[in-house]
Scaffold this motif. Structure first.
Motif, short mmCIF file in Angstrom:
data_model
loop_
_atom_site.label_atom_id
_atom_site.label_comp_id
_atom_site.label_asym_id
_atom_site.label_seq_id
_atom_site.Cartn_x
_atom_site.Cartn_y
_atom_site.Cartn_z
N LEU A 111 0.82 -1.20 0.00
CA LEU A 111 0.00 0.00 0.00
C LEU A 111 0.86 1.26 0.00
CD1 LEU A 111 -2.59 1.58 0.12
CD2 LEU A 111 -2.67 1.18 2.60
N TYR A 112 1.94 1.25 0.78
CA TYR A 112 2.84 2.41 0.77
C TYR A 112 3.37 2.66 -0.65
CZ TYR A 112 3.00 2.09 5.90
OH TYR A 112 2.67 2.06 7.24
N ASP A 113 3.70 1.58 -1.35
CA ASP A 113 4.17 1.72 -2.72
C ASP A 113 3.07 2.26 -3.63
OD1 ASP A 113 6.51 0.60 -1.77
OD2 ASP A 113 6.19 -1.35 -2.73
N ALA A 114 1.87 1.73 -3.47
CA ALA A 114 0.75 2.16 -4.30
C ALA A 114 0.46 3.65 -4.10
CB ALA A 114 -0.50 1.33 -3.98
N GLN A 115 0.50 4.10 -2.87
CA GLN A 115 0.28 5.52 -2.58
C GLN A 115 1.39 6.37 -3.19
OE1 GLN A 115 0.08 5.00 1.68
NE2 GLN A 115 -2.15 5.24 1.71
N SER A 116 2.62 5.90 -3.08
CA SER A 116 3.75 6.64 -3.64
C SER A 116 3.66 6.70 -5.16
CB SER A 116 5.07 5.99 -3.21
OG SER A 116 6.17 6.70 -3.72
N ALA A 117 3.27 5.59 -5.78
CA ALA A 117 3.13 5.56 -7.24
C ALA A 117 2.08 6.55 -7.71
CB ALA A 117 2.77 4.15 -7.70
N TYR A 118 0.96 6.59 -6.99
CA TYR A 118 -0.11 7.52 -7.37
C TYR A 118 0.37 8.97 -7.23
CZ TYR A 118 -4.30 10.33 -7.22
OH TYR A 118 -5.22 11.32 -7.46
N GLN A 119 1.01 9.29 -6.10
CA GLN A 119 1.46 10.66 -5.90
C GLN A 119 2.56 11.04 -6.90
OE1 GLN A 119 0.15 13.09 -4.20
NE2 GLN A 119 1.76 14.52 -4.88
N TRP A 120 3.39 10.08 -7.28
CA TRP A 120 4.41 10.32 -8.32
C TRP A 120 3.71 10.76 -9.61
CZ3 TRP A 120 5.07 8.24 -13.16
CH2 TRP A 120 6.28 8.51 -13.81
N LEU A 121 2.64 10.08 -9.96
CA LEU A 121 1.92 10.42 -11.19
C LEU A 121 1.27 11.80 -11.06
CD1 LEU A 121 0.96 9.78 -13.99
CD2 LEU A 121 -0.87 8.38 -13.01
N VAL A 122 0.68 12.10 -9.92
CA VAL A 122 0.11 13.43 -9.70
C VAL A 122 1.18 14.50 -9.90
CG1 VAL A 122 -0.85 14.98 -7.96
CG2 VAL A 122 -1.74 12.64 -8.17
N SER A 123 2.37 14.24 -9.36
CA SER A 123 3.45 15.23 -9.40
C SER A 123 4.05 15.40 -10.79
CB SER A 123 4.54 14.85 -8.41
OG SER A 123 4.04 14.81 -7.09
N THR A 124 3.96 14.36 -11.62
CA THR A 124 4.59 14.40 -12.95
C THR A 124 3.56 14.45 -14.07
OG1 THR A 124 4.71 11.97 -13.04
CG2 THR A 124 6.62 13.14 -12.12
N ALA A 125 2.30 14.67 -13.73
CA ALA A 125 1.21 14.58 -14.71
C ALA A 125 1.45 15.43 -15.95
CB ALA A 125 -0.11 14.97 -14.05
N ASP A 126 1.93 16.65 -15.75
CA ASP A 126 2.13 17.56 -16.88
C ASP A 126 3.05 16.97 -17.94
OD1 ASP A 126 0.49 19.37 -15.67
OD2 ASP A 126 2.09 20.67 -14.94
#
Length: 259
Positions: free
Chosen positions: A103-118
């Motif tokens: 779950l920690y990885d899944a949360q980090s992966a999602y936030q990584w995508l939010v941060s790099t979305a552009d």
């Protein structure tokens, strides 16, 4: 029975299918322990980009599995102008980890995508979380469990026979460090959540259909959207590429995302 929501059979089930394609790009994102994990990206041509994205978490009981499970879905989404991401995450058979680490990885992966979305032509407010079985648990947990590190709520949940109610069995308590109630998505249903789109086999013995019926009822009672489609006589993993229901599931998914 909730106690059957995650069974021993599920833990040992490998739900993945052979990859039908390869990603356009691979990137590294930080795992929960600070190590690097791989993010597989399927990115539409600029002229076709819709601004939407989906991140899919594979199934396999938090023990086994591969991002390749959702590559066929990602290929179809990319053709529709929707960016698609399939992260690796730590599992017990490879890294000796438990579902909380996953779950920690899944949360980090999602936030990584939010941060790099552009960088991918993605609107960060239009990122959906999805997954199957244990991956469905992770997707729902990313959307429902409070986490101050996540700066943008998902646009919605795309769940395939998801473990939204992990129960309280001895096995589950052992897997979740005797804190299962703190990681079961159904316990965190409340108003103002991202909507859920769910497909589930009515003959599923590993993650009983009744658990998603209960989840959807709670979501709707709290004023949230929840669309559940049950497939008669379908068992666990019925949605995967190569299975008879795959085309029907894919068509329903695309129709949902086209709204």
């Amino acid at each position: 029975m909730r106690i059957l929501s995650i069974s021993v059979a599920m833990i040992f089930a490998l739900l993945t299918q052979p990859a039908l394609t390869t990603p356009d790009e691979t990137h590294k994102y930080p795992a929960g322990d600070g190590s690097d994990l791989t993010m597989h990206a399927f990115v539409p041509e600029v002229s076709t980009q819709s601004g939407k994205a989906v991140i899919f978490y594979f199934g396999g009981g938090w023990r086994v599995g591969s991002p390749e499970q959702f590559f066929p879905f990602c290929l179809a989404l990319r053709a529709r102008g929707i960016a698609c991401f399939a992260p690796d995450y730590r599992v017990s058979s490879r890294q000796g980890t438990d579902p909380i680490d996953a779950l920690y990885d899944a949360q980090s992966a999602y936030q990584w995508l939010v941060s790099t979305a552009d960088k991918f032509g993605v609107d960060k407010s239009q990122i959906y979380v999805g997954g199957g079985s244990a991956g469905g648990h992770l997707a729902a947990a990313v959307a429902l469990l409070p986490n101050k590190a996540i700066t943008q709520a998902p646009a919605g949940m795309l769940l395939f026979n998801p473990a939204v109610d992990i129960g309280r069995s001895t096995l589950i308590q052992e897997l979740f460090r005797n804190q299962a109630e703190q990681y079961s998505p159904i316990e965190f249903v409340r108003p103002s959540l991202p909507g859920a789109w769910i497909v589930h086999g009515k003959a599923d013995k590993r993650v009983p259909y009744s658990t998603v019926v209960d989840f959807c009822q709670r979501m709707k009672s709290a004023g949230n959207l929840c669309e559940l489609t049950g497939f008669d006589d379908a068992e666990h993993g019925f949605f995967n590429a190569g299975r008879p229901a795959y085309d029907q599931v894919l068509s329903a998914l695309l129709a949902h995302l086209d709204r």
